[in-house]
Scaffold this active site. Sequence first.
Site, PDB file in Angstrom:
ATOM      1  N   ASP A  19       0.832  -1.205   0.000  1.00 35.17           N
ATOM      2  CA  ASP A  19       0.000   0.000   0.000  1.00 35.17           C
ATOM      3  C   ASP A  19       0.871   1.262   0.000  1.00 35.17           C
ATOM      4  OD1 ASP A  19      -2.282   1.500   0.053  1.00 35.17           O
ATOM      5  OD2 ASP A  19      -2.744   1.136   2.169  1.00 35.17           O
ATOM      6  N   ARG A  23       0.091   7.706  -2.649  1.00 40.76           N
ATOM      7  CA  ARG A  23       0.615   8.794  -1.822  1.00 40.76           C
ATOM      8  C   ARG A  23       2.077   9.089  -2.154  1.00 40.76           C
ATOM      9  NH1 ARG A  23      -1.186   6.094   3.530  1.00 40.76           N
ATOM     10  NH2 ARG A  23      -1.811   4.507   2.020  1.00 40.76           N
ATOM     11  N   HIS A  36       2.624   3.382  -8.981  1.00 41.39           N
ATOM     12  CA  HIS A  36       2.457   1.941  -9.226  1.00 41.39           C
ATOM     13  C   HIS A  36       3.667   1.374  -9.972  1.00 41.39           C
ATOM     14  CE1 HIS A  36      -1.444   2.117  -7.514  1.00 41.39           C
ATOM     15  NE2 HIS A  36      -2.032   2.758  -8.508  1.00 41.39           N
ATOM     16  N   SER A  64      -7.285  -5.698  -5.921  1.00 39.41           N
ATOM     17  CA  SER A  64      -8.382  -6.323  -5.173  1.00 39.41           C
ATOM     18  C   SER A  64      -9.682  -6.253  -5.956  1.00 39.41           C
ATOM     19  CB  SER A  64      -8.552  -5.616  -3.819  1.00 39.41           C
ATOM     20  OG  SER A  64      -9.238  -4.401  -3.998  1.00 39.41           O
ATOM     21  N   ASN A  67     -10.786  -2.795  -6.110  1.00 40.11           N
ATOM     22  CA  ASN A  67     -10.003  -1.775  -6.827  1.00 40.11           C
ATOM     23  C   ASN A  67     -10.633  -1.338  -8.156  1.00 40.11           C
ATOM     24  OD1 ASN A  67      -6.751  -2.989  -5.679  1.00 40.11           O
ATOM     25  ND2 ASN A  67      -8.012  -1.345  -4.870  1.00 40.11           N
ATOM     26  N   GLU A 206       0.836 -13.653  11.982  1.00 35.46           N
ATOM     27  CA  GLU A 206       1.273 -12.458  12.702  1.00 35.46           C
ATOM     28  C   GLU A 206       1.116 -11.290  11.731  1.00 35.46           C
ATOM     29  OE1 GLU A 206       2.457 -12.427  15.899  1.00 35.46           O
ATOM     30  OE2 GLU A 206       1.970 -14.562  15.991  1.00 35.46           O
TER      31      GLU A 206
HETATM   32  C1  FPP Z   1      -2.108   0.178  -3.235  1.00 37.35           C
HETATM   33  O1  FPP Z   1      -1.578   1.493  -3.163  1.00 37.35           O
HETATM   34  C2  FPP Z   1      -1.568  -0.473  -4.375  1.00 37.35           C
HETATM   35  C3  FPP Z   1      -2.298  -1.043  -5.376  1.00 37.35           C
HETATM   36  C4  FPP Z   1      -3.766  -1.062  -5.417  1.00 37.35           C
HETATM   37  C5  FPP Z   1      -1.628  -1.652  -6.513  1.00 37.35           C
HETATM   38  C6  FPP Z   1      -0.495  -2.553  -6.164  1.00 37.35           C
HETATM   39  C7  FPP Z   1       0.321  -2.631  -7.348  1.00 37.35           C
HETATM   40  C8  FPP Z   1       1.651  -2.570  -7.398  1.00 37.35           C
HETATM   41  C9  FPP Z   1       2.567  -2.544  -6.246  1.00 37.35           C
HETATM   42  C10 FPP Z   1       2.226  -2.506  -8.743  1.00 37.35           C
HETATM   43  C11 FPP Z   1       2.920  -3.645  -9.242  1.00 37.35           C
HETATM   44  C12 FPP Z   1       2.514  -5.002  -8.894  1.00 37.35           C
HETATM   45  C13 FPP Z   1       2.835  -6.020  -9.682  1.00 37.35           C
HETATM   46  C14 FPP Z   1       2.566  -7.408  -9.278  1.00 37.35           C
HETATM   47  C15 FPP Z   1       3.469  -5.782 -10.968  1.00 37.35           C
HETATM   48  P1  FPP Z   1      -2.574   2.701  -3.341  1.00 37.35           P
HETATM   49  O2  FPP Z   1      -2.685   3.003  -4.782  1.00 37.35           O
HETATM   50  O3  FPP Z   1      -3.872   2.389  -2.681  1.00 37.35           O
HETATM   51  O4  FPP Z   1      -1.814   3.823  -2.580  1.00 37.35           O
HETATM   52  P2  FPP Z   1      -2.485   4.978  -1.707  1.00 37.35           P
HETATM   53  O5  FPP Z   1      -3.150   4.319  -0.534  1.00 37.35           O
HETATM   54  O6  FPP Z   1      -1.314   5.810  -1.302  1.00 37.35           O
HETATM   55  O7  FPP Z   1      -3.451   5.716  -2.588  1.00 37.35           O
END
Ligand code: FPP
Length: 241
Positions: A19, A23, A36, A64, A67, A206
């Site tokens: 996560d 930000r 990302h 998710s 999402n 955990e």
């Molecule tokens: C959450 O951060 C992140 C996601 C919903 C996407 C996760 C994806 C990656 C780490 C990219 C690459 C993954 C692979 C497997 C290639 P957020 O966008 O909710 O951040 P925020 O809470 O700061 O808005």
Amino acid sequence: MAKTKPDPAGPRHVAIIMDGNGRWAQARGRPRLFGHHAGARRVREIVEACPDLGVEYLTIFAFSTENWKRTQTEVAGLMTLFRRYIMKEMQAFVRENVRVRFIGDRPRLDAKLHGLMDEAEAMTAHCTGMNLTIALNYGGRDEVSRATQRLARDVAAGKLRPEDVDEETLPRYLDTCVVPDPDLVIRTSGEARISNFLLWQSAYAEYEFIDTLWPDFTREIFADVLKQYGARDRRFGAVSA
Ligand code: FPP
């Protein structure tokens, strides 16, 4: 970088809620997708670190079932990133002996991505090193609902008796049926919630909630979190020896 000696008390299976990409990008005045992409680079570093740190299974939450509520631009950008990531990393996974699996509801994903996921699983099926599970269009409640549908079909077909449904039987219908339960679940970015991730499987895991945003989550921070895990007393409902 010097190899770290695996800690025998370390977790065998680590699951991560990555996560904070949005930000991280926002703090740099950049669009969310920039975060990302930085997050994807961090995935490579953490996957590479696992064998040295004694982690046999790594499960990462990439997208998710909730999402889809994000903007069309962000969702489309993430889907393109996942396609490119799989295409780019497939050979590296084979070379590094990493077995890749995907969990989540696949039919809602576009056919090209779906096909690449199948291909990555097939290409790495013989790999015996680290196990990487990518949760894509995954939700714990959705997974349990889909598992229950399959189980109910088996009961209706007379393959399973209702009285045989127990804590051993049900997980065989989950997407994670061949993967052990996580020992440690890490969430980055300072949020302390599990957001529908591995609900059944993490019953005795955990948890570590780390303030660092995912694109800043280095191998060194990962190693520190694993060290802290070694100091924990896991009792699984029993009392300490
Ligand atoms: C959450 O951060 C992140 C996601 C919903 C996407 C996760 C994806 C990656 C780490 C990219 C690459 C993954 C692979 C497997 C290639 P957020 O966008 O909710 O951040 P925020 O809470 O700061 O808005």
